[in-house]
Design an enzyme around this catalytic site. Structure first.
Site, PDB file in Angstrom:
ATOM      1  N   ASN A  44      26.264 -92.887 -52.063  1.00  0.00           N
ATOM      2  CA  ASN A  44      25.883 -91.474 -52.016  1.00  0.00           C
ATOM      3  C   ASN A  44      25.086 -91.102 -53.265  1.00  0.00           C
ATOM      4  OD1 ASN A  44      28.431 -91.877 -53.256  1.00  0.00           O
ATOM      5  ND2 ASN A  44      29.037 -89.751 -52.943  1.00  0.00           N
ATOM      6  N   CYS A  55      24.242 -88.928 -48.179  1.00  0.00           N
ATOM      7  CA  CYS A  55      25.439 -89.747 -47.979  1.00  0.00           C
ATOM      8  C   CYS A  55      25.118 -91.237 -48.111  1.00  0.00           C
ATOM      9  CB  CYS A  55      26.035 -89.484 -46.602  1.00  0.00           C
ATOM     10  SG  CYS A  55      26.845 -87.887 -46.446  1.00  0.00           S
ATOM     11  N   GLU A  57      25.897 -93.620 -46.120  1.00  0.00           N
ATOM     12  CA  GLU A  57      25.434 -94.194 -44.851  1.00  0.00           C
ATOM     13  C   GLU A  57      23.931 -93.974 -44.690  1.00  0.00           C
ATOM     14  OE1 GLU A  57      27.936 -92.201 -45.471  1.00  0.00           O
ATOM     15  OE2 GLU A  57      29.556 -92.374 -44.021  1.00  0.00           O
ATOM     16  N   CYS A  88      30.957 -88.438 -42.057  1.00  0.00           N
ATOM     17  CA  CYS A  88      30.751 -87.025 -41.732  1.00  0.00           C
ATOM     18  C   CYS A  88      29.928 -86.918 -40.437  1.00  0.00           C
ATOM     19  CB  CYS A  88      30.051 -86.310 -42.889  1.00  0.00           C
ATOM     20  SG  CYS A  88      28.287 -86.660 -43.015  1.00  0.00           S
ATOM     21  N   CYS A  91      26.283 -88.088 -40.585  1.00  0.00           N
ATOM     22  CA  CYS A  91      26.146 -89.550 -40.613  1.00  0.00           C
ATOM     23  C   CYS A  91      26.388 -90.150 -39.230  1.00  0.00           C
ATOM     24  CB  CYS A  91      27.109 -90.158 -41.623  1.00  0.00           C
ATOM     25  SG  CYS A  91      26.634 -89.815 -43.320  1.00  0.00           S
TER      26      CYS A  91
HETATM   27  N1  THU Z   1      29.819 -88.598 -48.368  1.00  0.00           N
HETATM   28  C1  THU Z   1      29.244 -89.748 -47.930  1.00  0.00           C
HETATM   29  O1  THU Z   1      28.554 -90.447 -48.694  1.00  0.00           O
HETATM   30  N2  THU Z   1      29.441 -90.123 -46.646  1.00  0.00           N
HETATM   31  C2  THU Z   1      30.194 -89.425 -45.746  1.00  0.00           C
HETATM   32  O2  THU Z   1      30.252 -89.799 -44.577  1.00  0.00           O
HETATM   33  C3  THU Z   1      30.959 -88.262 -46.183  1.00  0.00           C
HETATM   34  C4  THU Z   1      30.610 -87.726 -47.523  1.00  0.00           C
HETATM   35  C5  THU Z   1      29.585 -88.169 -49.754  1.00  0.00           C
HETATM   36  C6  THU Z   1      28.698 -86.975 -49.899  1.00  0.00           C
HETATM   37  C7  THU Z   1      29.134 -86.413 -51.237  1.00  0.00           C
HETATM   38  O3  THU Z   1      28.394 -87.057 -52.259  1.00  0.00           O
HETATM   39  C8  THU Z   1      30.590 -86.829 -51.355  1.00  0.00           C
HETATM   40  O4  THU Z   1      30.804 -87.824 -50.364  1.00  0.00           O
HETATM   41  C9  THU Z   1      31.562 -85.685 -51.141  1.00  0.00           C
HETATM   42  O5  THU Z   1      31.304 -85.016 -49.967  1.00  0.00           O
END
Ligand code: THU
Length: 137
Positions: A44, A55, A57, A88, A91
């Protein structure tokens, strides 16, 4: 854990170590396996303008597309908390562009796989390229 998944977990772990998450302090690493068997990792990348955050992903998917691949067969998502962390909604939709509903999604911690699901389970009745006659491929 198969050798292939172990390699994916290791790449996701290395990517997580480079995560840029100074605001949430929630580091995420991801690794996607393409149909070509190549592996692409991502982490991320947050931003002072919070909604711009990318994110892990999405970073991995971008690397896969830049590498010339199109189809995702398997995904590892690695986080450091005690519970398995599912992707999320954004993603899930981004994965649906390049992965079929039977693509396996492994929710992992630093020690390895904690839970395995599929994209179809995470995003049933998806709107995707098939809805549009798959023009993206
Ligand atoms: N995050 C991801 O990298 N992938 C996800 O599927 C959920 C959330 C990251 C985004 C942000 O930098 C941190 O997690 C908190 O939300």
């Amino acid at each position: 854990m198969t050798e292939s998944i172990a390699s994916m977990v290791e790449l996701a772990r290395r990517a997580l170590a480079n995560a840029y998450a100074p605001y949430s302090r929630f580091r995420v690493g991801a690794c996607v396996r393409a149909e070509s068997d190549r592996l692409y990792a991502g982490c991320n990348v947050e931003n002072a303008a919070y909604p711009i955050t990318q994110c892990a992903e999405a970073t991995a998917i971008g690397a896969l597309v830049a590498g010339g691949d199109r189809r995702i067969l398997e995904v590892v998502i690695l986080t450091e908390g005690t519970e398995p962390c599912a992707p999320c909604g954004r993603c899930r939709q981004q994965l649906a562009e390049f992965a079929r509903p039977d693509a396996r999604i492994h929710l992992c911690g630093p020690e390895g796989v904690r839970a395995t699901t599929t994209l179809g389970e995470l995003l049933p009745l998806a709107f995707g390229p098939d809805t549009l006659g798959r023009p993206g491929t």
